[in-house]
Design a protein around this motif. Structure first.
Motif, PDB file in Angstrom:
ATOM      1  N   PHE A 128      46.962  29.539  42.797  1.00  0.00           N
ATOM      2  CA  PHE A 128      46.634  29.401  44.365  1.00  0.00           C
ATOM      3  C   PHE A 128      47.423  30.312  45.412  1.00  0.00           C
ATOM      4  CE2 PHE A 128      47.572  25.603  41.794  1.00  0.00           C
ATOM      5  CZ  PHE A 128      45.810  24.234  42.455  1.00  0.00           C
ATOM      6  N   HIS A 129      46.177  31.277  45.724  1.00  0.00           N
ATOM      7  CA  HIS A 129      46.189  32.271  46.985  1.00  0.00           C
ATOM      8  C   HIS A 129      46.418  32.109  47.961  1.00  0.00           C
ATOM      9  CE1 HIS A 129      42.433  32.066  49.231  1.00  0.00           C
ATOM     10  NE2 HIS A 129      41.711  31.831  47.898  1.00  0.00           N
ATOM     11  N   GLY A 130      47.196  33.134  48.686  1.00  0.00           N
ATOM     12  CA  GLY A 130      47.577  33.432  49.787  1.00  0.00           C
ATOM     13  C   GLY A 130      46.420  33.917  51.216  1.00  0.00           C
ATOM     14  N   ASN A 131      46.823  33.115  52.643  1.00  0.00           N
ATOM     15  CA  ASN A 131      45.682  32.915  53.244  1.00  0.00           C
ATOM     16  C   ASN A 131      45.367  34.146  54.082  1.00  0.00           C
ATOM     17  OD1 ASN A 131      48.174  34.114  54.602  1.00  0.00           O
ATOM     18  ND2 ASN A 131      48.044  32.828  56.809  1.00  0.00           N
ATOM     19  N   GLY A 132      46.031  35.083  53.406  1.00  0.00           N
ATOM     20  CA  GLY A 132      44.970  36.457  53.514  1.00  0.00           C
ATOM     21  C   GLY A 132      44.192  37.312  52.130  1.00  0.00           C
ATOM     22  N   SER A 133      44.817  36.862  51.093  1.00  0.00           N
ATOM     23  CA  SER A 133      44.317  36.896  49.751  1.00  0.00           C
ATOM     24  C   SER A 133      43.518  35.889  49.139  1.00  0.00           C
ATOM     25  CB  SER A 133      45.263  37.330  49.076  1.00  0.00           C
ATOM     26  OG  SER A 133      46.156  36.096  48.903  1.00  0.00           O
ATOM     27  N   TYR A 134      42.840  36.411  47.659  1.00  0.00           N
ATOM     28  CA  TYR A 134      41.730  36.262  47.158  1.00  0.00           C
ATOM     29  C   TYR A 134      42.314  35.759  45.296  1.00  0.00           C
ATOM     30  CZ  TYR A 134      39.611  37.783  51.717  1.00  0.00           C
ATOM     31  OH  TYR A 134      39.283  37.611  52.963  1.00  0.00           O
ATOM     32  N   PRO A 135      41.377  35.275  45.004  1.00  0.00           N
ATOM     33  CA  PRO A 135      42.115  35.294  43.682  1.00  0.00           C
ATOM     34  C   PRO A 135      42.290  36.834  42.880  1.00  0.00           C
ATOM     35  CG  PRO A 135      40.310  33.886  43.942  1.00  0.00           C
ATOM     36  CD  PRO A 135      40.470  34.590  45.202  1.00  0.00           C
ATOM     37  N   GLU A 136      41.342  37.360  42.673  1.00  0.00           N
ATOM     38  CA  GLU A 136      40.927  38.781  43.088  1.00  0.00           C
ATOM     39  C   GLU A 136      42.425  39.592  42.479  1.00  0.00           C
ATOM     40  OE1 GLU A 136      37.100  38.136  42.711  1.00  0.00           O
ATOM     41  OE2 GLU A 136      39.310  37.897  44.106  1.00  0.00           O
ATOM     42  N   SER A 137      43.352  39.022  44.055  1.00  0.00           N
ATOM     43  CA  SER A 137      45.012  39.701  44.405  1.00  0.00           C
ATOM     44  C   SER A 137      45.472  40.212  42.884  1.00  0.00           C
ATOM     45  CB  SER A 137      44.996  39.315  45.083  1.00  0.00           C
ATOM     46  OG  SER A 137      44.317  38.981  46.875  1.00  0.00           O
ATOM     47  N   TYR A 138      45.655  38.512  42.351  1.00  0.00           N
ATOM     48  CA  TYR A 138      46.898  38.616  41.513  1.00  0.00           C
ATOM     49  C   TYR A 138      46.665  38.951  39.756  1.00  0.00           C
ATOM     50  CZ  TYR A 138      47.663  35.671  45.115  1.00  0.00           C
ATOM     51  OH  TYR A 138      48.608  35.621  46.327  1.00  0.00           O
ATOM     52  N   SER A 139      45.507  40.295  39.935  1.00  0.00           N
ATOM     53  CA  SER A 139      44.469  40.738  38.518  1.00  0.00           C
ATOM     54  C   SER A 139      45.725  41.784  38.206  1.00  0.00           C
ATOM     55  CB  SER A 139      43.838  41.341  38.896  1.00  0.00           C
ATOM     56  OG  SER A 139      42.710  41.125  39.762  1.00  0.00           O
ATOM     57  N   PHE A 140      46.747  42.284  38.469  1.00  0.00           N
ATOM     58  CA  PHE A 140      47.555  42.692  38.042  1.00  0.00           C
ATOM     59  C   PHE A 140      48.793  41.891  36.924  1.00  0.00           C
ATOM     60  CE2 PHE A 140      49.276  41.883  42.133  1.00  0.00           C
ATOM     61  CZ  PHE A 140      50.392  41.047  41.761  1.00  0.00           C
ATOM     62  N   LEU A 141      48.824  40.500  38.114  1.00  0.00           N
ATOM     63  CA  LEU A 141      49.479  39.357  36.740  1.00  0.00           C
ATOM     64  C   LEU A 141      48.754  39.121  36.217  1.00  0.00           C
ATOM     65  CD1 LEU A 141      51.360  37.516  39.608  1.00  0.00           C
ATOM     66  CD2 LEU A 141      51.875  38.909  37.880  1.00  0.00           C
ATOM     67  N   TYR A 142      47.399  38.532  35.564  1.00  0.00           N
ATOM     68  CA  TYR A 142      46.715  38.574  34.700  1.00  0.00           C
ATOM     69  C   TYR A 142      46.535  39.298  34.020  1.00  0.00           C
ATOM     70  CZ  TYR A 142      44.600  35.856  39.683  1.00  0.00           C
ATOM     71  OH  TYR A 142      44.405  35.005  40.253  1.00  0.00           O
ATOM     72  N   ALA A 143      45.960  40.722  33.572  1.00  0.00           N
ATOM     73  CA  ALA A 143      46.336  40.966  33.223  1.00  0.00           C
ATOM     74  C   ALA A 143      47.318  40.677  31.337  1.00  0.00           C
ATOM     75  CB  ALA A 143      46.541  42.747  33.473  1.00  0.00           C
ATOM     76  N   GLY A 144      48.422  40.313  32.166  1.00  0.00           N
ATOM     77  CA  GLY A 144      49.927  40.137  31.279  1.00  0.00           C
ATOM     78  C   GLY A 144      49.204  38.925  30.667  1.00  0.00           C
ATOM     79  N   TRP A 145      49.519  38.135  31.308  1.00  0.00           N
ATOM     80  CA  TRP A 145      48.816  36.674  31.024  1.00  0.00           C
ATOM     81  C   TRP A 145      48.036  36.491  29.476  1.00  0.00           C
ATOM     82  CZ3 TRP A 145      48.667  33.935  36.261  1.00  0.00           C
ATOM     83  CH2 TRP A 145      50.311  34.196  37.148  1.00  0.00           C
ATOM     84  N   ILE A 146      46.791  36.554  30.154  1.00  0.00           N
ATOM     85  CA  ILE A 146      46.414  36.804  29.096  1.00  0.00           C
ATOM     86  C   ILE A 146      46.173  38.038  27.615  1.00  0.00           C
ATOM     87  CG2 ILE A 146      43.888  37.916  28.430  1.00  0.00           C
ATOM     88  CD1 ILE A 146      43.092  37.462  31.352  1.00  0.00           C
ATOM     89  N   ALA A 147      47.272  39.131  27.966  1.00  0.00           N
ATOM     90  CA  ALA A 147      47.402  39.729  26.333  1.00  0.00           C
ATOM     91  C   ALA A 147      48.634  38.963  25.963  1.00  0.00           C
ATOM     92  CB  ALA A 147      48.103  41.243  27.011  1.00  0.00           C
ATOM     93  N   SER A 148      49.535  38.282  26.615  1.00  0.00           N
ATOM     94  CA  SER A 148      50.011  36.949  25.590  1.00  0.00           C
ATOM     95  C   SER A 148      49.029  35.855  25.357  1.00  0.00           C
ATOM     96  CB  SER A 148      51.125  36.406  27.193  1.00  0.00           C
ATOM     97  OG  SER A 148      51.822  37.646  27.764  1.00  0.00           O
ATOM     98  N   GLY A 149      48.020  35.653  25.881  1.00  0.00           N
ATOM     99  CA  GLY A 149      47.490  35.211  25.233  1.00  0.00           C
ATOM    100  C   GLY A 149      47.137  33.267  26.313  1.00  0.00           C
ATOM    101  N   TYR A 150      47.574  33.268  27.185  1.00  0.00           N
ATOM    102  CA  TYR A 150      47.536  32.508  28.324  1.00  0.00           C
ATOM    103  C   TYR A 150      46.329  32.071  29.317  1.00  0.00           C
ATOM    104  CZ  TYR A 150      52.332  33.159  28.726  1.00  0.00           C
ATOM    105  OH  TYR A 150      53.972  33.955  28.159  1.00  0.00           O
ATOM    106  N   GLY A 151      46.032  31.276  29.441  1.00  0.00           N
ATOM    107  CA  GLY A 151      44.583  30.879  30.117  1.00  0.00           C
ATOM    108  C   GLY A 151      44.621  31.349  31.481  1.00  0.00           C
TER     109      GLY A 151
END
Length: 278
Positions: free
Chosen positions: A85-108
């Motif tokens: 859940f993103h912050g008030n001035g951000s968007y879902p894409e703002s956390y792409s740097f986290l998603y890359a690592g989570w996806i590499a770990s097999g996380y949804g």
């Protein structure tokens, strides 16, 4: 009637008028203050972030029929899902740097755009955003049954994250720059107005956190002036579960966060809590 009395009466009248005008201004425009990202076009510099991180897009229906935009990546067998859940001035894409690592770990990954923000319909509204968070969780567990769920939220997004953790089965919660409640924050910043009567989106995280029974990890900058660290600590004080509070030295509300060490601690928490819940 003396001149002095008349001047005092005029001054008092002007003061009352100014007080009422400030209150009216806050009441009418509060959504713009609380949800600035909902009133701005989607930043073009974020275009392509989702696909680069290996995410798909999807829209689901909220309880009132509004369409909620999601970034989505399916989990591998036995791996957790992280709902972000993103912050008030951000968007879902703002956390792409986290998603890359989570996806590499097999996380949804499931990352909704808040109601009223670009690509999600409806008007930005606190209580409906909380209800939407529950709807996103319910959709996720139906789409990917049997996978542990971790909720992640930053700033404004911490309140929907805790709403889900309080009312649905999750394995853990990651909170970045959380607040006790939006009501308490605004009351501290504008103590001369009846904020409890004016604020339409009080985000009462303090009323939800007592029902959370799973582990929580919190990261908060010690130089955060928008959401002072004292507000995060006040939230911890009323929690009834295991909470790890990580102070990020020198960090503000947004700047100075998400160092490699912090990102590693988030990943470690996700792995530990999801493994325990399996």
């Amino acid at each position: 009637m003396s001149v002095i009395y008349l001047l005092v009466k005029i001054a008092a009248g002007l003061a009352v008028a100014a007080y009422l005008a400030i209150g009216l201004l806050l009441y009418v425009n509060q959504a713009r203050f609380l949800f600035p990202g909902a009133y701005m076009p989607f930043p073009p510099e974020l275009d392509g972030f989702a696909s680069a991180a290996g995410l798909e897009t999807r829209k689901i229906r909220a309880s009132d029929g509004a369409e909620l935009f999601l970034l989505l990546h399916a989990p591998q067998s036995g791996k957790p899902i992280v709902i972000t859940f993103h912050g008030n001035g951000s968007y879902p894409e703002s956390y792409s740097f986290l998603y890359a690592g989570w996806i590499a770990s097999g996380y949804g990954v499931i990352a909704p755009a808040a109601r009223g923000y670009p690509r999600s319909s409806g008007a930005a509204d606190g209580e409906m955003m909380q209800q939407d968070a529950l709807a996103v969780h319910d959709w996720a567990v139906k789409a990917y049954p049997g996978h542990p769920v971790i909720v992640f939220g930053q700033s404004l997004g911490t309140s929907p994250a805790i709403r889900v953790a309080a009312h649905r089965k999750v394995a853990g919660a990651v909170l970045v720059s959380p607040f006790k409640s939006m009501l308490s924050l605004v009351q501290e910043k504008i103590p001369y107005l009846p904020i409890s009567l004016l604020l339409k989106s009080p985000f009462r995280t303090d009323l939800d956190i007592g029902a959370v029974t799973v582990p929580i990890i919190i990261f908060h900058g010690d130089r955060d002036t928008l959401v002072p660290i004292a507000s995060g600590k006040a939230l911890v004080a009323i929690a009834k579960t295991d909470v790890s509070f990580e102070v990020i030295a020198g960090a503000g509300h947004n700047d100075g966060l998400f160092s490699p060490d912090m990102v590693e601690k988030i990943a470690g928490f996700i792995e530990a809590t999801s493994s325990t819940s399996r």
